[in-house]
Design a protein around this motif. Structure first.
Motif, PDB file in Angstrom:
ATOM      1  N   UNK A 242      -5.516  -2.614   3.434  1.00  0.00           N
ATOM      2  CA  UNK A 242      -6.215  -1.934   4.523  1.00  0.00           C
ATOM      3  C   UNK A 242      -7.370  -1.128   3.940  1.00  0.00           C
ATOM      4  N   UNK A 243      -8.467  -1.035   4.679  1.00  0.00           N
ATOM      5  CA  UNK A 243      -9.658  -0.365   4.162  1.00  0.00           C
ATOM      6  C   UNK A 243      -9.375   1.084   3.783  1.00  0.00           C
ATOM      7  N   UNK A 244      -8.691   1.808   4.666  1.00  0.00           N
ATOM      8  CA  UNK A 244      -8.399   3.212   4.364  1.00  0.00           C
ATOM      9  C   UNK A 244      -7.515   3.338   3.126  1.00  0.00           C
ATOM     10  N   UNK A 245      -6.538   2.453   3.010  1.00  0.00           N
ATOM     11  CA  UNK A 245      -5.652   2.484   1.852  1.00  0.00           C
ATOM     12  C   UNK A 245      -6.426   2.206   0.574  1.00  0.00           C
ATOM     13  N   UNK A 246      -7.318   1.226   0.599  1.00  0.00           N
ATOM     14  CA  UNK A 246      -8.098   0.891  -0.587  1.00  0.00           C
ATOM     15  C   UNK A 246      -9.019   2.037  -0.980  1.00  0.00           C
ATOM     16  N   UNK A 247      -9.634   2.679  -0.007  1.00  0.00           N
ATOM     17  CA  UNK A 247     -10.512   3.816  -0.297  1.00  0.00           C
ATOM     18  C   UNK A 247      -9.735   4.991  -0.878  1.00  0.00           C
ATOM     19  N   UNK A 248      -8.575   5.266  -0.287  1.00  0.00           N
ATOM     20  CA  UNK A 248      -7.749   6.379  -0.781  1.00  0.00           C
ATOM     21  C   UNK A 248      -7.267   6.115  -2.199  1.00  0.00           C
ATOM     22  N   UNK A 249      -6.824   4.905  -2.467  1.00  0.00           N
ATOM     23  CA  UNK A 249      -6.342   4.564  -3.813  1.00  0.00           C
ATOM     24  C   UNK A 249      -7.455   4.705  -4.837  1.00  0.00           C
ATOM     25  N   UNK A 250      -8.652   4.252  -4.489  1.00  0.00           N
ATOM     26  CA  UNK A 250      -9.772   4.378  -5.418  1.00  0.00           C
ATOM     27  C   UNK A 250     -10.098   5.853  -5.678  1.00  0.00           C
ATOM     28  N   UNK A 251     -10.122   6.656  -4.627  1.00  0.00           N
ATOM     29  CA  UNK A 251     -10.466   8.072  -4.783  1.00  0.00           C
ATOM     30  C   UNK A 251      -9.456   8.796  -5.669  1.00  0.00           C
TER      31      UNK A 251
END
Length: 394
Positions: free
Chosen positions: A22-31
């Motif tokens: 999921x986009x939000x999950x991928x962004x959070x993991x990267x951050x």
């Protein structure tokens, strides 16, 4: 981070999303794994990712690629913006690696934006072209073009605590610029300082809540009256429960099949200065309500500006499953509506299968019910795509 390094990070995140995250999950993991990135970096990378997902088909085509990838999407986005890829694809300081000869050859023969097929230019899945044209009619092109852009940020003014001018003034004190929106009297559109909202005194004190203008308008049209018993059956986070409670002093109950979604509702209600009861399914047995609000699970096709990855993961089988769930929820609500009560059916969808066709099928299954009001909002109205129908017994 440099602009090129931000694009490199966006490429990595997009590849994760295209692999199923999921986009939000991928962004959070990267951050979490990239503590060196400041808030400005994270915001810019987020924008790159969501802009690319909104325009997945057209950016892929403009990169000369046959299948989407992080590199193709960013290359397509640069070309769409009239920027030279070689300025960013340098391989230096975390920038994307230089273009390969294969990529250069593909770019040299890739079509211009004006030469793309309709479905590609509008970033619409092929199988949804006909259903969306049927639902939107002459507005089809305008709405699909709107889905390729970022959504406005809307707030709902808590009319139990403040009026619109007072809320706008309070937000301005914390650097948030907002203006009234014509769709409904409680809606204000944020036109500056959106990232300051959650730390603003107006938000923390319950003067405003984040809520799109379309559901605000749908709630404002409900036949609320003082003292009535109201059930928000698919409450989720409780935004519509709070919106109703701010408009009318009544007995409000919130329910959701996943109670954890309502975990913040008691605090939000306290902050807003309204009373809401939270009940599970068993506690509703034998209860009757004057108004039952059903904001049912749906495709979310009206919110593709905010959740563009949902556009590409929706399938015909998934839509069919959702339609079945919606019908079950509608039929189940009949037993908890008072004899003279009403059902308010809502979706954040633009598809007829989830909206008017669902209402027609319910009436056919349940003689004595009829639809006394309905409205579909689209981004042309300013907010998200949203449908609302009011059902009463004859």
């Amino acid at each position: 981070m440099t602009p090129a390094a931000r694009l490199g990070a966006a490429i990595d995140i997009l590849d994760r999303v295209l692999s199923g995250a999921a986009a939000e999950q991928a962004l959070t993991s990267w951050a979490r794994a990239s503590r060196f990135a400041g808030s400005g970096d994270r915001a810019a990378i987020r924008d790159h990712v969501y802009d690319a997902l909104r325009c997945l088909r057209s950016f892929t085509a403009m990169a000369g690629a046959h299948t989407p990838s992080g590199r193709a999407l960013i290359l397509g986005s640069l070309r769409a913006a009239g920027q030279e890829p070689d300025e960013f694809f340098t391989g230096e300081a975390y920038a994307p690696l230089p273009l390969s000869q294969t990529e250069r050859n593909a770019l040299s023969v890739a079509p211009e934006a004006g030469a793309l097929p309709e479905a590609v230019a509008l970033d619409c899945p092929d199988w949804l072209m006909v259903p969306l044209k049927d639902a939107l009619g002459e507005n089809f092109t305008h709405v699909l073009q709107a889905f390729r852009e970022r959504a406005p940020v809307f707030l709902r003014v808590n009319s139990a605590r403040a009026d619109v001018p007072a809320a706008i003034e309070a937000l301005a004190d914390d650097g948030v610029e907002a203006q009234p929106h014509p769709l409904t009297q409680t809606a204000i559109e944020v036109i500056g300082g959106a990232r300051r909202i959650r730390n603003s005194a107006a938000y923390l004190s319950g003067l405003v809540e984040l809520q799109d203008a379309s559901p605000q308008a749908a709630v404002a049209a409900l036949p609320l009256r003082r003292g009535m018993k109201v059930l928000d059956f698919c409450a989720g986070g409780g935004g519509k429960t709070l919106a109703m409670a701010a408009l009318c002093d009544a007995d409000y109950t919130a329910h959701d099949v996943a109670p954890q979604r309502m975990r913040d509702l008691p605090e939000r209600a306290r902050r807003a200065g309204v009373a809401v009861s939270i009940r599970n399914g068993k506690a509703l047995i034998g209860q009757r309500f004057d108004l039952v609000l059903l904001d049912v699970p749906c495709s979310g096709s009206g919110t593709w500006r905010r959740a563009p990855d949902a556009k590409w993961t929706l399938t015909p089988d998934r839509l069919s499953d959702l339609v079945k769930v919606q019908a079950e929820i509608l039929d189940g609500a009949v037993d908890i509506v008072a004899p003279s009560g009403a059902i308010a059916y809502m979706t954040c969808s633009l598809l007829d299968a989830e909206n008017r066709e669902q209402i027609d099928a319910f009436i056919a299954r349940n003689p004595g019910w009829h639809c006394c009001a309905e409205r579909m909002f689209t981004p042309i109205d300013g907010g998200d795509g949203f449908y609302s129908a009011l059902l009463t017994r004859e």
